[in-house]
Each structure stands twice: as C-alpha cells, then as structure tokens.
Design an enzyme around this catalytic site. Sequence first.
Site, PDB file in Angstrom:
ATOM      1  N   ASN A  47       0.596  -0.896  -0.274  1.00  0.00           N
ATOM      2  CA  ASN A  47      -0.147   0.167   0.266  1.00  0.00           C
ATOM      3  C   ASN A  47       1.028   1.688   0.041  1.00  0.00           C
ATOM      4  O   ASN A  47       2.039   1.381  -0.013  1.00  0.00           O
ATOM      5  CB  ASN A  47      -1.221  -0.438   1.110  1.00  0.00           C
ATOM      6  CG  ASN A  47      -0.486  -0.443   2.602  1.00  0.00           C
ATOM      7  OD1 ASN A  47       0.606  -0.801   2.735  1.00  0.00           O
ATOM      8  ND2 ASN A  47      -1.603   0.503   3.575  1.00  0.00           N
ATOM      9  N   GLU A  49       0.340   5.570  -0.139  1.00  0.00           N
ATOM     10  CA  GLU A  49      -0.688   6.927   1.292  1.00  0.00           C
ATOM     11  C   GLU A  49      -0.545   7.275   0.287  1.00  0.00           C
ATOM     12  O   GLU A  49       0.876   7.605   0.012  1.00  0.00           O
ATOM     13  CB  GLU A  49      -0.574   6.117   1.900  1.00  0.00           C
ATOM     14  CG  GLU A  49      -1.482   5.255   2.851  1.00  0.00           C
ATOM     15  CD  GLU A  49      -1.694   4.734   4.267  1.00  0.00           C
ATOM     16  OE1 GLU A  49      -0.912   5.961   5.319  1.00  0.00           O
ATOM     17  OE2 GLU A  49      -2.279   3.938   4.786  1.00  0.00           O
ATOM     18  N   CYS A  58      -4.046   0.882  -2.866  1.00  0.00           N
ATOM     19  CA  CYS A  58      -3.798  -0.755  -2.049  1.00  0.00           C
ATOM     20  C   CYS A  58      -3.122  -1.629  -2.279  1.00  0.00           C
ATOM     21  O   CYS A  58      -2.781  -1.396  -4.015  1.00  0.00           O
ATOM     22  CB  CYS A  58      -5.627  -1.296  -1.783  1.00  0.00           C
ATOM     23  SG  CYS A  58      -6.885  -0.095  -1.035  1.00  0.00           S
ATOM     24  N   GLU A  60      -3.236  -4.525  -3.267  1.00  0.00           N
ATOM     25  CA  GLU A  60      -3.736  -5.372  -3.920  1.00  0.00           C
ATOM     26  C   GLU A  60      -3.580  -4.958  -5.544  1.00  0.00           C
ATOM     27  O   GLU A  60      -3.245  -5.202  -6.441  1.00  0.00           O
ATOM     28  CB  GLU A  60      -5.179  -6.331  -3.789  1.00  0.00           C
ATOM     29  CG  GLU A  60      -5.424  -6.719  -2.562  1.00  0.00           C
ATOM     30  CD  GLU A  60      -5.886  -5.171  -1.548  1.00  0.00           C
ATOM     31  OE1 GLU A  60      -5.104  -4.912  -1.495  1.00  0.00           O
ATOM     32  OE2 GLU A  60      -6.586  -5.825  -0.264  1.00  0.00           O
ATOM     33  N   CYS A  93     -11.025  -4.204  -0.546  1.00  0.00           N
ATOM     34  CA  CYS A  93     -11.695  -2.898  -0.442  1.00  0.00           C
ATOM     35  C   CYS A  93     -12.127  -3.520  -1.578  1.00  0.00           C
ATOM     36  O   CYS A  93     -12.111  -3.768  -2.669  1.00  0.00           O
ATOM     37  CB  CYS A  93     -10.789  -1.691  -0.450  1.00  0.00           C
ATOM     38  SG  CYS A  93     -10.348  -1.215  -1.921  1.00  0.00           S
ATOM     39  N   CYS A  96     -10.331  -2.688  -5.121  1.00  0.00           N
ATOM     40  CA  CYS A  96      -9.667  -4.005  -5.087  1.00  0.00           C
ATOM     41  C   CYS A  96     -10.402  -4.687  -5.806  1.00  0.00           C
ATOM     42  O   CYS A  96      -9.794  -5.608  -6.481  1.00  0.00           O
ATOM     43  CB  CYS A  96      -8.631  -4.333  -4.200  1.00  0.00           C
ATOM     44  SG  CYS A  96      -7.409  -3.239  -3.646  1.00  0.00           S
TER      45      CYS A  96
HETATM   46  N1  THU Z   1      -5.330  -1.008   2.330  1.00  0.00           N
HETATM   47  C1  THU Z   1      -5.164  -2.235   0.996  1.00  0.00           C
HETATM   48  O1  THU Z   1      -4.490  -2.293   1.253  1.00  0.00           O
HETATM   49  N2  THU Z   1      -5.984  -2.965   0.659  1.00  0.00           N
HETATM   50  C2  THU Z   1      -7.583  -3.278   0.738  1.00  0.00           C
HETATM   51  O2  THU Z   1      -7.872  -4.047   0.461  1.00  0.00           O
HETATM   52  C3  THU Z   1      -7.788  -2.391   1.862  1.00  0.00           C
HETATM   53  C4  THU Z   1      -6.851  -0.848   2.311  1.00  0.00           C
HETATM   54  C5  THU Z   1      -4.912   0.155   2.890  1.00  0.00           C
HETATM   55  C6  THU Z   1      -4.954   1.214   2.055  1.00  0.00           C
HETATM   56  C7  THU Z   1      -4.195   2.436   3.404  1.00  0.00           C
HETATM   57  O3  THU Z   1      -2.958   1.873   3.064  1.00  0.00           O
HETATM   58  C8  THU Z   1      -4.571   0.867   4.350  1.00  0.00           C
HETATM   59  O4  THU Z   1      -5.154  -0.116   4.056  1.00  0.00           O
HETATM   60  C9  THU Z   1      -6.374   1.941   5.328  1.00  0.00           C
HETATM   61  O5  THU Z   1      -7.156   1.816   4.733  1.00  0.00           O
END
Ligand code: THU
Length: 135
Positions: A47, A49, A58, A60, A93, A96
């Site tokens: 991930n 940000e 994300c 994935e 999420c 994804c």
């Molecule tokens: N996140 C992911 O990497 N994958 C997901 O399917 C859901 C959320 C990450 C994004 C962000 O950096 C952190 O988790 C909190 O949302």
Amino acid sequence: MSATEKAIEKLYIPARTASDNAYSPYSGARVGASLLDEKGNVYTGCNVENASYGLTQCAERNALSAAISAGMKPGTAHVLLIYATGFEVLAPCGACRQVMSELLADDAVIISCHSEKDFHSWLVGELLPDSFVLS
Ligand code: THU
C-alpha cells in the site's frame, strides 16, 4: 497438501516482504499482496498512501498493476494472497474487488493472512458477485 496450503507456501513470504515496503504514514497499516500466474511468476505490491488520502493505492491493486506492467496476461493468475498488519482480517476494499474481478482468473482464490496458519479465503466471485463488465 491442499491447493490453498501450496499457494500460501509460495506467496506468503513475498507478500510479507512487500508489506515491509508499505508507505503508510497516515494509517500505519502495512499491507502486502502477491499473486502467482500460470507461468509460475510471482508479482508483489504494497500500500502507498498519500496526504490527499483519496489517492492512496492499495497493495492488491499495486500488485496487479505490477503484474500487468511486467507482461502478465489478464486472467492467468488463479491466486492472490494478502498479508496485513493492524487488521482483524483484511477483506479487500471495493475498488480492489472490481480490479481483481477484471484481471484475475474467473476461478481465482484470494487468501488474506495474519500468519501462515491463520487466514481467510474467498473466491473472486464471492467478493464481487455480478461484477460490472463492459458489454
Ligand atoms: N488497504 C489495502 O492495501 N488494501 C485493501 O484492500 C484495503 C486497505 C490499505 C490502504 C491504506 O493504506 C490502509 O490499508 C488503510 O485503509
């Protein structure tokens, strides 16, 4: 050994290693994802940000983008594994799920791991039934 156990053996360390690269100063969550294609290639992502929050990427989707960028053909990966810290179980999420349903194989399995022995798994069709497609 079950197909899921074999997939964990191949994909757990790559996903956990990718999670070490997470850029997550806002949530603190470290997420790594890895996928395996029919040729045996493994692709990973973490991930990433952003201060604008909404531009956060994300793990994935980053893993899937890395796979396509490296030449993986859509529909040729049957398993994707997620390793995450800071979540009870990371269920992917919605964004994804949409991207997975387009780029993974129709019968793909998504495994979300706390550890090699503690995981949840879903079929891609369970995560997003009746997904949007262009006709
Ligand atoms: N996140 C992911 O990497 N994958 C997901 O399917 C859901 C959320 C990450 C994004 C962000 O950096 C952190 O988790 C909190 O949302």
